[in-house]
Write an enzyme that holds these catalytic residues in place. Structure first.
Site, PDB file in Angstrom:
ATOM      1  N   HIS A  16      -1.122  -2.759  -7.163  1.00  0.00           N
ATOM      2  CA  HIS A  16      -1.671  -2.360  -5.981  1.00  0.00           C
ATOM      3  C   HIS A  16      -3.387  -2.502  -6.295  1.00  0.00           C
ATOM      4  O   HIS A  16      -3.845  -1.390  -6.845  1.00  0.00           O
ATOM      5  CB  HIS A  16      -1.218  -0.855  -5.488  1.00  0.00           C
TER       6      HIS A  16
ATOM      7  N   SER B  89       0.787  -1.126   0.073  1.00  0.00           N
ATOM      8  CA  SER B  89      -0.001   0.147  -0.057  1.00  0.00           C
ATOM      9  C   SER B  89       0.951   1.245   0.112  1.00  0.00           C
ATOM     10  O   SER B  89       0.441   2.406  -0.222  1.00  0.00           O
ATOM     11  CB  SER B  89      -0.796  -0.043   1.362  1.00  0.00           C
TER      12      SER B  89
HETATM   13  C1  LIG Z   1      -5.493   0.500   2.078  1.00  0.00           C
HETATM   14  C2  LIG Z   1      -5.205   0.482   0.476  1.00  0.00           C
HETATM   15  O1  LIG Z   1      -4.096   0.210   0.093  1.00  0.00           O
HETATM   16  C3  LIG Z   1      -6.079   0.714  -0.846  1.00  0.00           C
HETATM   17  C4  LIG Z   1      -7.378   0.334  -0.580  1.00  0.00           C
HETATM   18  O2  LIG Z   1      -8.174  -0.579  -0.860  1.00  0.00           O
HETATM   19  S1  LIG Z   1      -8.533   1.744   0.380  1.00  0.00           S
HETATM   20  C5  LIG Z   1     -10.084   0.917   0.409  1.00  0.00           C
HETATM   21  C6  LIG Z   1     -10.823   1.295  -0.866  1.00  0.00           C
HETATM   22  N1  LIG Z   1     -12.097   0.704  -0.705  1.00  0.00           N
HETATM   23  C7  LIG Z   1     -13.160   1.734  -0.376  1.00  0.00           C
HETATM   24  O3  LIG Z   1     -13.032   2.604  -0.282  1.00  0.00           O
HETATM   25  C8  LIG Z   1     -14.351   0.665  -0.404  1.00  0.00           C
HETATM   26  C9  LIG Z   1     -15.429   1.753  -0.030  1.00  0.00           C
HETATM   27  N2  LIG Z   1     -16.781   1.094   0.280  1.00  0.00           N
HETATM   28  C10 LIG Z   1     -17.598   0.623  -1.042  1.00  0.00           C
HETATM   29  O4  LIG Z   1     -17.305   1.090  -2.063  1.00  0.00           O
HETATM   30  C11 LIG Z   1     -18.691  -0.210  -0.624  1.00  0.00           C
HETATM   31  O5  LIG Z   1     -19.197  -0.036   0.623  1.00  0.00           O
HETATM   32  C12 LIG Z   1     -18.440  -1.688  -0.931  1.00  0.00           C
HETATM   33  C13 LIG Z   1     -18.183  -1.928  -2.573  1.00  0.00           C
HETATM   34  C14 LIG Z   1     -17.452  -2.358  -0.035  1.00  0.00           C
HETATM   35  C15 LIG Z   1     -19.634  -2.613  -0.389  1.00  0.00           C
HETATM   36  O6  LIG Z   1     -20.675  -2.196  -1.137  1.00  0.00           O
HETATM   37  P1  LIG Z   1     -22.178  -2.655  -0.838  1.00  0.00           P
HETATM   38  O7  LIG Z   1     -23.072  -2.219  -1.940  1.00  0.00           O
HETATM   39  O8  LIG Z   1     -22.526  -2.524   0.611  1.00  0.00           O
HETATM   40  O9  LIG Z   1     -21.911  -4.134  -1.480  1.00  0.00           O
HETATM   41  P2  LIG Z   1     -22.739  -5.383  -0.862  1.00  0.00           P
HETATM   42  O10 LIG Z   1     -22.795  -6.334  -2.276  1.00  0.00           O
HETATM   43  O11 LIG Z   1     -23.972  -5.175  -0.162  1.00  0.00           O
HETATM   44  O12 LIG Z   1     -21.779  -6.474   0.060  1.00  0.00           O
HETATM   45  C16 LIG Z   1     -21.433  -5.997   1.303  1.00  0.00           C
HETATM   46  C17 LIG Z   1     -20.463  -7.092   1.642  1.00  0.00           C
HETATM   47  O13 LIG Z   1     -19.926  -8.023   0.841  1.00  0.00           O
HETATM   48  C18 LIG Z   1     -18.526  -7.734   0.681  1.00  0.00           C
HETATM   49  N3  LIG Z   1     -18.610  -8.333  -0.828  1.00  0.00           N
HETATM   50  C19 LIG Z   1     -19.779  -8.013  -1.770  1.00  0.00           C
HETATM   51  N4  LIG Z   1     -19.305  -8.928  -2.665  1.00  0.00           N
HETATM   52  C20 LIG Z   1     -18.162  -9.171  -2.693  1.00  0.00           C
HETATM   53  C21 LIG Z   1     -17.180 -10.309  -3.416  1.00  0.00           C
HETATM   54  N5  LIG Z   1     -17.710 -10.661  -4.791  1.00  0.00           N
HETATM   55  N6  LIG Z   1     -16.178 -10.375  -3.251  1.00  0.00           N
HETATM   56  C22 LIG Z   1     -15.668  -9.744  -1.941  1.00  0.00           C
HETATM   57  N7  LIG Z   1     -16.529  -9.184  -1.011  1.00  0.00           N
HETATM   58  C23 LIG Z   1     -17.629  -8.930  -1.523  1.00  0.00           C
HETATM   59  C24 LIG Z   1     -18.448  -6.396   1.085  1.00  0.00           C
HETATM   60  O14 LIG Z   1     -17.212  -5.920   1.503  1.00  0.00           O
HETATM   61  C25 LIG Z   1     -19.369  -6.521   2.562  1.00  0.00           C
HETATM   62  O15 LIG Z   1     -18.891  -7.301   3.234  1.00  0.00           O
HETATM   63  P3  LIG Z   1     -19.596  -8.280   4.492  1.00  0.00           P
HETATM   64  O16 LIG Z   1     -20.987  -8.341   3.933  1.00  0.00           O
HETATM   65  O17 LIG Z   1     -18.946  -9.589   4.225  1.00  0.00           O
HETATM   66  O18 LIG Z   1     -19.213  -7.771   5.756  1.00  0.00           O
HETATM   67  N1  LIG Z   2      -6.219  -3.877   3.535  1.00  0.00           N
HETATM   68  C1  LIG Z   2      -6.314  -3.382   2.253  1.00  0.00           C
HETATM   69  O1  LIG Z   2      -7.203  -2.444   2.307  1.00  0.00           O
HETATM   70  C2  LIG Z   2      -5.429  -3.183   1.595  1.00  0.00           C
HETATM   71  C3  LIG Z   2      -4.148  -3.681   1.821  1.00  0.00           C
HETATM   72  N2  LIG Z   2      -3.068  -3.867   0.829  1.00  0.00           N
HETATM   73  C4  LIG Z   2      -1.754  -4.290   1.135  1.00  0.00           C
HETATM   74  O2  LIG Z   2      -1.913  -5.761   0.884  1.00  0.00           O
HETATM   75  C5  LIG Z   2      -1.161  -6.559   1.706  1.00  0.00           C
HETATM   76  C6  LIG Z   2      -1.874  -7.397   2.711  1.00  0.00           C
HETATM   77  O3  LIG Z   2      -2.827  -6.820   3.380  1.00  0.00           O
HETATM   78  P1  LIG Z   2      -4.217  -7.539   4.061  1.00  0.00           P
HETATM   79  O4  LIG Z   2      -4.358  -8.391   3.236  1.00  0.00           O
HETATM   80  O5  LIG Z   2      -5.132  -6.460   4.334  1.00  0.00           O
HETATM   81  O6  LIG Z   2      -3.291  -7.899   5.470  1.00  0.00           O
HETATM   82  P2  LIG Z   2      -4.033  -9.188   6.450  1.00  0.00           P
HETATM   83  O7  LIG Z   2      -3.420  -8.683   7.659  1.00  0.00           O
HETATM   84  O8  LIG Z   2      -5.396  -9.335   6.008  1.00  0.00           O
HETATM   85  O9  LIG Z   2      -3.303 -10.274   5.619  1.00  0.00           O
HETATM   86  C7  LIG Z   2      -1.700 -10.417   5.525  1.00  0.00           C
HETATM   87  C8  LIG Z   2      -1.419 -11.982   5.583  1.00  0.00           C
HETATM   88  O10 LIG Z   2      -0.173 -12.149   5.156  1.00  0.00           O
HETATM   89  C9  LIG Z   2       0.298 -13.288   6.073  1.00  0.00           C
HETATM   90  N3  LIG Z   2       1.754 -13.133   6.193  1.00  0.00           N
HETATM   91  C10 LIG Z   2       2.361 -12.771   6.936  1.00  0.00           C
HETATM   92  N4  LIG Z   2       3.695 -12.995   6.881  1.00  0.00           N
HETATM   93  C11 LIG Z   2       3.870 -13.691   5.619  1.00  0.00           C
HETATM   94  C12 LIG Z   2       4.835 -14.538   5.207  1.00  0.00           C
HETATM   95  N5  LIG Z   2       6.119 -14.199   5.406  1.00  0.00           N
HETATM   96  N6  LIG Z   2       4.725 -15.302   4.147  1.00  0.00           N
HETATM   97  C13 LIG Z   2       3.393 -15.329   3.663  1.00  0.00           C
HETATM   98  N7  LIG Z   2       2.349 -14.840   4.224  1.00  0.00           N
HETATM   99  C14 LIG Z   2       2.701 -13.853   5.453  1.00  0.00           C
HETATM  100  C15 LIG Z   2      -0.405 -13.154   7.438  1.00  0.00           C
HETATM  101  O11 LIG Z   2      -0.455 -14.102   8.167  1.00  0.00           O
HETATM  102  P3  LIG Z   2      -0.282 -13.945   9.769  1.00  0.00           P
HETATM  103  O12 LIG Z   2      -1.899 -13.470  10.158  1.00  0.00           O
HETATM  104  O13 LIG Z   2      -0.284 -15.284  10.390  1.00  0.00           O
HETATM  105  O14 LIG Z   2       0.884 -13.079  10.402  1.00  0.00           O
HETATM  106  C16 LIG Z   2      -1.880 -12.904   6.893  1.00  0.00           C
HETATM  107  O15 LIG Z   2      -2.383 -13.941   6.747  1.00  0.00           O
HETATM  108  C17 LIG Z   2      -0.287  -5.465   2.563  1.00  0.00           C
HETATM  109  O16 LIG Z   2       0.995  -5.182   1.905  1.00  0.00           O
HETATM  110  C18 LIG Z   2      -1.301  -4.004   2.415  1.00  0.00           C
HETATM  111  O17 LIG Z   2      -0.659  -2.951   2.845  1.00  0.00           O
HETATM  112  C19 LIG Z   2      -3.372  -3.246  -0.619  1.00  0.00           C
HETATM  113  C20 LIG Z   2      -4.531  -2.702  -0.627  1.00  0.00           C
HETATM  114  C21 LIG Z   2      -5.705  -2.548   0.223  1.00  0.00           C
END
Ligand SMILES: CC(=O)CC(=O)SCCNC(=O)CCNC(=O)[C@H](O)C(C)(C)COP(=O)(O)OP(=O)(O)OC[C@H]1O[C@@H](n2cnc3c(N)ncnc32)[C@H](O)[C@@H]1OP(=O)(O)O
Ligand SMILES: NC(=O)C1=CN([C@@H]2O[C@H](COP(=O)(O)OP(=O)(O)OC[C@H]3O[C@@H](n4cnc5c(N)ncnc54)[C@H](OP(=O)(O)O)[C@@H]3O)[C@@H](O)[C@H]2O)C=CC1
Length: 291
Positions: free
Chosen positions: A140, A119
């Protein structure tokens, strides 16, 4: 280059989503994690999410059966060595990622492309430790992977054009849209999104609003699908904090200092949905704000 097989390292919420979309698009996928429990949970989650897509007529039963047959979970990281493309998606800690690439190194086929779903961490720095910085990229995905349209592609300083084009072709085959980002801390989406989440944490920390009022304000006042604190729980508070630390260290600007309240939640192990507690408590029927 024609990619047929993919290795996904890390079977957490992102790894399972990446394996899901890759298998549905026809790639042979090996999914690796250090924990068998994480692999079992990931396979169950993929099946549940694909079944939901079948029930909504987004894919057929046959698509689901074929995709599941293309997925092989394994705890054996070197077994991924022969694939065409590796997508590393383990915990957001640089030393964890270096160790994975170091372990893979002696087992890799010469043509294998290495990518990371990081990320925030420098792609150039991750690549420089490998034997193939020209065939290394940031790949990503956004969370939840099956639903989100964007994939950021990040070229390190040495990434060659052929590698970029191959990764772009994969994004297109997935039916997603690529955004190209230069390799600076947290790239594009998280450079903007995570400081907003951190600011929501400060808004809570300073008592400007409580969890419910902050989230409702941003949902109803800015049309965000989730409030910033709900989204932080969804991403994982450990990941949000790790990204803020990369921004703070990498850009050396105090405007990126992580909120002490965010740090406190992570220190408590309240990491959001994945640990059932964060800014909300998910252990009951409906999420309850913790502040
Ligand atoms: C941190 C990083 O590095 C980068 C990032 O990813 S930043 C995060 C970017 N994402 C966002 O901003 C998401 C913002 N949220 C949204 O857009 C919406 O709330 C959403 C798309 C997540 C869900 O929309 P929704 O209309 O409520 O979806 P809905 O069909 O009702 O589904 C709701 C649920 O299913 C999940 N979901 C639905 N279909 C899915 C599928 N095919 N696969 C995986 N998950 C699914 C949703 O996450 C949610 O989870 P739970 O019910 O299991 O708790
Ligand atoms: N969360 C988000 O919304 C997003 C996350 N990312 C990026 O994706 C990556 C994963 O994030 P996310 O899936 O959320 O994290 P999680 O914590 O859900 O999952 C990480 C997984 O990696 C495993 N792990 C740790 N060390 C190792 C290793 N040496 N070999 C193999 N597996 C390992 C962990 O195991 P254990 O739990 O046993 O440590 C865990 O199952 C990160 O780099 C994150 O920044 C990118 C986009 C969106």
């Amino acid at each position: 280059m024609d990619i047929k097989s993919v290795g996904v390292v890390g079977a957490g919420q992102m790894g399972n989503g990446i394996a899901h979309v890759m298998a549905l698009a026809g790639y042979e996928v090996k999914l690796n994690d250090i924990s068998q429990d994480a692999l079992d949970a990931a396979m169950a989650r993929i099946e549940k999410n694909m079944a939901r897509q079948v029930s909504r007529d987004q894919i057929s039963e046959d698509d689901m059966t074929a995709a599941l047959a293309r997925l092989s979970p394994t705890q054996d990281l070197p077994a991924l060595g022969g694939v065409d493309l590796i997508i590393e998606s383990a915990t957001e800690r640089e030393e964890v990622k270096h160790k994975i690439f170091d372990t893979l190194a002696p087992h890799l086929a010469p043509h294998t492309i290495l990518t990371s779903n990081t990320s925030s961490i420098s792609i150039t720095r991750l690549a420089s430790r490998t034997d193939r910085p020209e065939r290394f990229m940031g790949f990503h995905f956004m969370n939840p992977v099956p639903l989100m349209q964007l994939v950021e592609l990040i070229r390190g300083i040495a990434t060659d054009e052929a590698t970029y084009k191959t990764c772009l072709g994969i994004v297109e085959r997935l039916g997603k849209t690529a955004a190209s980002s230069e390799d600076f801390p947290a790239f594009i989406v998280n450079r903007i999104l995570i400081p907003m989440i951190n600011e929501a944490c400060y808004t809570l920390y300073e008592g400007v609003g409580n969890v419910a009022s902050i989230d409702n304000a941003m949902k109803l006042g800015a049309n965000h699908p989730m409030g910033p604190l709900e989204l932080a729980d969804f991403i994982g508070l450990d990941t949000c904090l790790a990204i803020m630390n990369v921004l703070h260290d990498g850009l050396a600007d105090t405007k990126y200092r992580p909120c002490p309240l965010l740090t406190k939640y992570v220190e408590a192990g309240w990491l959001g949905r994945k640990t059932e507690r964060g800014f909300y408590d998910y252990r009951g029927e409906t999420p309850v704000p913790t502040r």
